[in-house]
Motif scaffolding. Structure first.
Motif, PDB file in Angstrom:
ATOM      1  N   TYR A  22       0.820  -1.210   0.000  1.00 14.47           N
ATOM      2  CA  TYR A  22       0.000   0.000   0.000  1.00 14.47           C
ATOM      3  C   TYR A  22       0.857   1.264   0.000  1.00 14.47           C
ATOM      4  N   ASP A  23       1.814   1.351   0.925  1.00 13.37           N
ATOM      5  CA  ASP A  23       2.604   2.575   1.046  1.00 13.37           C
ATOM      6  C   ASP A  23       3.373   2.880  -0.234  1.00 13.37           C
ATOM      7  N   ASP A  25      -3.756  -4.878   1.680  1.00 15.37           N
ATOM      8  CA  ASP A  25      -2.537  -4.901   2.477  1.00 15.37           C
ATOM      9  C   ASP A  25      -2.906  -4.834   3.960  1.00 15.37           C
ATOM     10  N   GLN A  65      -2.266  -1.823   6.217  1.00 11.96           N
ATOM     11  CA  GLN A  65      -3.133  -0.648   6.119  1.00 11.96           C
ATOM     12  C   GLN A  65      -4.574  -0.955   6.514  1.00 11.96           C
ATOM     13  N   HIS A  77      -8.527   3.866   0.986  1.00 10.67           N
ATOM     14  CA  HIS A  77      -8.189   2.924  -0.088  1.00 10.67           C
ATOM     15  C   HIS A  77      -7.650   3.668  -1.298  1.00 10.67           C
TER      16      HIS A  77
END
Length: 431
Positions: free
Chosen positions: A61-62, A351, A354, A370
């Motif tokens: 995600y990051d 993920d 997150q 999201h």
């Protein structure tokens, strides 16, 4: 010689680009879970040399958020913005002079992109959309009326999730109802060309060349249709989006015909197919969880959460590609300027770093930042419209039905780009 640890094994690499893998949702999510832990940024190379250009797959995600927000460091051009086989790219270049058969907002970088986006941005803001809310609500009521008349067993995708957002987008474009089946068919060929059921080809396995020829035919038909519509809107402008695009100017000049056609196509197709997928996903989740359905029916303040969670949970736009503008490090890997990268929204939106228990549909999930709408300058132009459409439909649905349950096996589309349910059999009990 030891295998390069940065390169994905052939079987995993195939899964990442295989449209059938995206139809087998749980297996795909299992693969992304392993990659996030072991190889969050890894290279996908073709088993057969020259089949496609190698690219970096990004699953955390990051990292996906970082790339999405940095539009100067990670470009939409000069390489395709959607995963493409070399054969398809060569076909497109020969036919159009571009890497993509459609040049639209999702393809352009600055300085062109912000100028083009600005043309319709105000139209899609909540203040303007409020003008059409009553029309959308009327449409939602008519859609649910028909669903109940056809019940108790229906295919929710065919009868509700597909036609409802299609009609909304066609209304704002000024496309008459009699042309909607044609628009739906062309959209399915454009986004669902890898799925025999959606593309209408009757072919189980199409080669890349056959897929791109099918898509090219759909694009040409779209272009001809919207060229005629634009001519009508220039002669007789109305308040719809079609008129805004037809009469738009950038730097004092009207849009080039190809760019104008691309603008119409992205609004006409992405504007409903993605919302259809999220709507079907929300209903699938509620049908499979009677307790959550009862909670939302009793507490409508959860509706906003249903909409947002459905968009995350389904991630209708499953990936975009970016090209590194300069050397950079992502996820511990050294990315070179010019390297092609896949930012995979399905992986990012599941993920666990997150989203707690990401495979669970949770209408009360908060926060829910999201990436299904993207981020940064390329964040989805129609996100406010999509949210409003879904909220209104579920307000009406929750008023009109007492219970809903599965009535058969739900099936997903085979597609690497825009995906979602293509069939959702339900048994609906009217209120």
């Amino acid at each position: 010689m030891a295998a390069d640890p940065t390169i994905l094994p052939t079987a995993v690499a195939k899964q990442v680009i295989d449209p059938h893998a995206y139809a087998e949702w749980d297996g795909l999510l299992d693969t992304f879970d392993r990659l996030r832990e072991q190889s969050p940024v890894a290279k996908v190379v073709p088993e057969q040399e020259g089949l496609f250009e190698p690219f970096w797959l990004v699953t955390r995600y990051d990292d996906v958020m970082r790339i999405s927000k940095d539009n100067a460091g990670f470009l939409n051009n000069p390489k395709p913005v959607v995963f493409s086989f070399n054969e398809a790219i060569e076909f497109s270049r020969a036919a159009t002079g571009s890497n993509m058969l459609v040049d639209s907002l999702v393809v352009f970088d600055a300085p062109i992109h912000p100028k083009y986006r600005k043309l319709t941005q105000d139209w899609f803001m909540p203040r303007n959309l409020g003008r059409i809310e009553s029309e959308i609500r009327d449409l939602a009521h008519r859609t649910v009326d028909r669903m109940i008349d056809l019940g108790p067993e229906i295919d929710f995708v065919k009868e509700v999730a597909g036609p409802y957002p299609l009609r909304v987008v066609m209304q704002i474009l000024g496309v008459p109802p009699e042309d909607e089946p044609r628009m739906q068919m062309l959209t399915q060929q454009l986004f669902g060309g890898q799925d025999a059921d959606l593309s209408g080809t009757g072919m189980e396995d199409m080669t890349p060349e056959q897929v791109v020829q099918l898509v090219a035919g759909a694009v040409k038909t779209f272009e001809d249709y919207f060229a005629d519509l634009a001519e009508k809107r220039r002669a007789n402008p109305t308040g719809d989006v079609a008129s805004v695009i037809a009469n738009a100017t950038v730097d004092g000049e009207p849009l080039p015909p190809r760019d104008m056609a691309g603008y119409y196509i992205i609004v006409a197709t992405a504007g409903h197919d993605t919302t259809s997928a999220s709507t079907a996903g929300a209903m699938q989740a509620l049908a499979g969880d009677p307790e959550q359905f009862a909670r939302v029916k009793a507490d409508r303040s959860l509706l906003a959460g249903i909409v947002e969670e459905a968009i995350r949970w389904t991630s209708p736009v499953q990936h975009f590609m970016r090209t590194a503008a300069e050397d950079v490090e992502i996820g511990g890997q050294q990315i070179k300027a010019g390297d092609w990268m896949m930012i995979n929204y399905v992986a990012a939106n599941h993920d666990p770093a997150q989203f707690d228990n990401p495979r669970r549909f949770d209408a009360a999930r908060s926060p829910n930042r999201h990436l299904a709408f993207g981020a940064g300058a390329h964040q989805c132009l129609g996100l406010h419209l999509a949210r409003m459409e879904m909220r209104i439909l579920f307000e009406v649905l929750l008023d009109r039905i007492a219970a809903v349950e599965p009535a058969g096996e739900a099936r997903r589309a085979t597609s690497t780009f825009v995906g979602g349910l293509k069939s959702l059999p339900l048994r609906v009990t009217p209120a």
